[in-house]
Design an enzyme around this catalytic site. Sequence first.
Site, PDB file in Angstrom:
ATOM      1  CD  GLU A   1      67.360  37.215   9.653  1.00 53.05           C
ATOM      2  OE1 GLU A   1      68.292  37.159  10.460  1.00 53.05           O
ATOM      3  OE2 GLU A   1      67.309  38.058   8.760  1.00 53.05           O
TER       4      GLU A   1
ATOM      5  NE  ARG B   1      59.245  40.894  10.188  1.00 56.44           N
ATOM      6  CZ  ARG B   1      60.533  40.572  10.370  1.00 56.44           C
ATOM      7  NH1 ARG B   1      61.497  41.336   9.870  1.00 56.44           N
ATOM      8  NH2 ARG B   1      60.856  39.489  11.025  1.00 56.44           N
TER       9      ARG B   1
ATOM     10  CG  ASN C   1      64.405  39.119   6.891  1.00 57.61           C
ATOM     11  OD1 ASN C   1      63.297  39.534   6.543  1.00 57.61           O
ATOM     12  ND2 ASN C   1      64.687  38.840   8.158  1.00 57.61           N
TER      13      ASN C   1
ATOM     14  CG  HIS D   1      63.505  39.599  15.460  1.00 59.51           C
ATOM     15  ND1 HIS D   1      63.050  40.157  14.277  1.00 59.51           N
ATOM     16  CD2 HIS D   1      64.850  39.685  15.415  1.00 59.51           C
ATOM     17  CE1 HIS D   1      64.086  40.576  13.560  1.00 59.51           C
ATOM     18  NE2 HIS D   1      65.196  40.305  14.234  1.00 59.51           N
TER      19      HIS D   1
ATOM     20  CD  GLU E   1      65.031  41.810   9.251  1.00 61.51           C
ATOM     21  OE1 GLU E   1      66.272  41.885   9.124  1.00 61.51           O
ATOM     22  OE2 GLU E   1      64.468  41.227  10.193  1.00 61.51           O
TER      23      GLU E   1
ATOM     24  CE1 TYR F   1      69.521  43.961   6.313  1.00 64.94           C
ATOM     25  CE2 TYR F   1      68.849  41.686   6.650  1.00 64.94           C
ATOM     26  CZ  TYR F   1      68.732  43.029   6.954  1.00 64.94           C
ATOM     27  OH  TYR F   1      67.809  43.444   7.888  1.00 64.94           O
TER      28      TYR F   1
HETATM   29  C1  BGC Z   1      67.938  40.604  11.611  1.00 64.87           C
HETATM   30  C2  BGC Z   1      67.938  41.965  12.258  1.00 64.87           C
HETATM   31  C3  BGC Z   1      69.318  42.587  12.118  1.00 64.87           C
HETATM   32  C4  BGC Z   1      69.593  42.754  10.640  1.00 64.87           C
HETATM   33  C5  BGC Z   1      70.921  43.408  10.320  1.00 64.87           C
HETATM   34  C6  BGC Z   1      68.694  40.522  10.326  1.00 64.87           C
HETATM   35  O1  BGC Z   1      69.491  39.375  10.342  1.00 64.87           O
HETATM   36  O2  BGC Z   1      66.645  40.086  11.506  1.00 64.87           O
HETATM   37  O3  BGC Z   1      67.541  41.829  13.583  1.00 64.87           O
HETATM   38  O4  BGC Z   1      69.434  43.785  12.788  1.00 64.87           O
HETATM   39  O5  BGC Z   1      69.595  41.504  10.014  1.00 64.87           O
HETATM   40  O6  BGC Z   1      71.970  42.642  10.765  1.00 64.87           O
END
Ligand code: BGC
Length: 453
Positions: free
Chosen positions: A167, A78, A292, A122, A352, A294
Amino acid sequence: MSANRQFPEGFLWGAATAAYQVEGSSTADGAGMSIWDRFAHTPGMTLNGDTGDVACDQYRRYREDAALMADLGLKAYRFSISWSRVLPQGKGASNPAGLDYYDRLADALLEKGIEPLATLYHWDLPAALDDRGGWLNPDIADWFADYAQLMYRKLDGRVKTWATLNEPWVVTDGGYLHGALAPGHRSRFEAPIASHQLLRAHGAAVKAYRAEGQHRIGIVVNLEPKYPASPAPADLAAVKRADAYMNRQYLDPIFKGSYPPELKEIFGEAWPEWPAEDYALIAQPIDWLGVNYYTRNVTRHDETKWPLKAAAVRQDQAAYTETGWEVFPQGLTDTLLWVKQRYGDLPITITENGAAFYDPPTAEGGRVQDPLRVGYLKSHLNAVLDAIEKGVKVEGYMVWSLLDNLEWSLGYSKRFGIVHVNFKTQERTPKDSARFYAEVIAANGGAPLAKGG
Ligand code: BGC
């Protein structure tokens, strides 16, 4: 991962990057400047004044990187397209060398059996369009649709999975509300306008795709589940605001044709009314959703926090990454189940997921031991499996990131890659996490997903 847990047949294993974070040569060969070129070159905007001028030099090393991906057994890559590389002024005349780059990149990937997944935006808006108001100018829906059409004509057929925006929440929150990201504005009045124009641009690009494209188009959102810090009504209300702002602000208009009511409460007089035709444009049916993920957020009411009146509560017992994000894999399962329950049964790709950890400086040339990242990936892949077992249609997983790269305003200080990059020599060294990921892929085999028409 326990050996007896299997991903579905054909699961699409990949890795993700973004143009400004990896390509370098961002104004070479006729490319125009983006807002990130401008922002990173403005003193004080990025840590140590780091810029994407060179980054991972993927613009010149894409073949080497495609070979590296193939060695790891990746089935998909991607990447994002730099709008100002292909349209230096954002609209009008295109740049043949820029178009040629993405042509060659797609071919290099396909030659290695790697499916290209392209994201159109992006975060690197052409600077020339920012001069005309950027995401605040309603004309941007047309500019974006024209740019999208140019790329569909160039790459559709080879690129079978498209994403309009990456995002939109970060574009607005970082770029127009808090100012930590390009173009660096801080305005409660601008943020809702930027959000809305991003959504209109998304809708216009999806509409343009229906006239041109043969395959699939969707959008990538970052979702972060919000859990209440206590059962107190004020905390529960704070959770609703935070969730509306981050998780529902973009998906509700796309899937339900309206904004969450909490946004008016948050933005007050700065929240505009929009015409009905805008909602119709935004709510174009999409073929897939990129998620995405995290971290999560444990939220409490906090009167002093602008504009949400909500604050994150640090969890004493939890592990945190180098970017200060709690490691909370259960949040990924919860998020995927929430998407299915709220928006329906559409195909999802994790576009992501990954973590920045400190990697020992002994990396150069040798083995890079990154046990924390291995642990992060393992627990989150299990969380994906939990969601699949509960009926969520997850089709693929893209680790963030293939390479250590420019972490926006944090510069090169945060390493997210499964492959270590020595930024002095550009040497790539797969970390232990890359080896772990390669083993997972080998054990869970699968040809690229059959997609089409
Ligand atoms: C983004 C990436 C970024 C990653 C880590 C995401 O919000 O799409 O570009 O590097 O998080 O912060």
